[in-house]
Design an enzyme around this catalytic site. Structure first.
Site, short mmCIF file in Angstrom:
data_model
loop_
_atom_site.label_atom_id
_atom_site.label_comp_id
_atom_site.label_asym_id
_atom_site.label_seq_id
_atom_site.Cartn_x
_atom_site.Cartn_y
_atom_site.Cartn_z
CD GLU A 196 -8.30 -9.47 -3.90
OE1 GLU A 196 -7.04 -10.07 -3.62
OE2 GLU A 196 -9.18 -9.64 -3.02
CE1 TYR A 225 -9.48 -3.65 0.42
CE2 TYR A 225 -8.96 -1.33 -0.04
CZ TYR A 225 -8.72 -2.65 0.50
OH TYR A 225 -7.27 -2.80 0.91
CE LYS A 271 -3.63 -2.45 1.84
NZ LYS A 271 -4.79 -2.53 3.30
CG ASN A 316 -3.65 -2.66 6.79
OD1 ASN A 316 -3.55 -2.45 5.84
ND2 ASN A 316 -4.72 -3.35 7.21
CG HIS A 335 -5.14 -6.70 -0.70
ND1 HIS A 335 -5.90 -6.87 -0.18
CD2 HIS A 335 -5.17 -7.51 -1.56
CE1 HIS A 335 -6.93 -7.73 -0.74
NE2 HIS A 335 -6.12 -8.22 -1.63
#
Ligand code: DAT
Ligand code: MG
Length: 132
Positions: free
Chosen positions: A126, A49, A9, A112, A115
């Site tokens: 994905e 998401y 991220k 965080n 992913h």
């Protein structure tokens, strides 16, 4: 060989811990077979998401995930979907044990660092979404 979709991220890129995280994936013995740096937009995040679009934190999540480039990867190995989730640690930073990526680097639930697909079925979806 099982495959998973991993995405580092914007915080991982900004904090310059990409090398550290990739080391952990390689040390575990997994193979990174495809990798690219790119930017996300709101449209793809609403897909990726989709289970979170109605949550109060969704605007903050979009703002964070579009704040800089991400690094998408296909990672391969035996049971790599669960194995990568184990390396990552749980979603909430406060529950992530030291030794996991989130446990070692995260101090915020949205930011965080990484992913990873949560099932083999979602990994296929994905990988198609981000690598076509
Ligand atoms: P994971 O990324 O562990 O698969 P998820 O799919 O439930 O977790 O959520 C996707 C991301 O959304 C997560 O990595 C960070 C953010 N997020 C989830 N729950 C959150 C919460 N309660 N508060 C803030 N951000 C949250
Ligand atoms: Mg998830």
């Amino acid at each position: 060989m099982e495959k998973t979709y991993i995405m580092l991220k914007p915080d991982a890129v900004k904090r310059k811990v990409v090398g550290n995280i990739i080391n952990r994936i390689e040390n575990k013995g997994y193979n990174i077979t495809t990798i690219k740096m790119f930017n996300l937009d709101e449209e793809i995040l609403k897909e990726h998401y989709s289970h979170l679009v109605d949550m109060p934190f969704f605007p903050e999540l979009v703002s964070f995930m579009t704040s800089g480039p991400v690094i998408g990867m296909i990672v391969e190995g035996d049971d790599v979907v669960q194995g990568m989730r184990n390396l990552m640690g749980p979603t909430k930073w406060v529950e992530a044990m030291p030794g996991t990526i989130r446990g070692d680097f995260a101090n915020n639930t949205t930011q965080n660092l990484i992913h990873g697909s949560d099932s083999v079925a979602n990994a296929i979806i994905e990988i198609e979404r981000f690598f076509g």
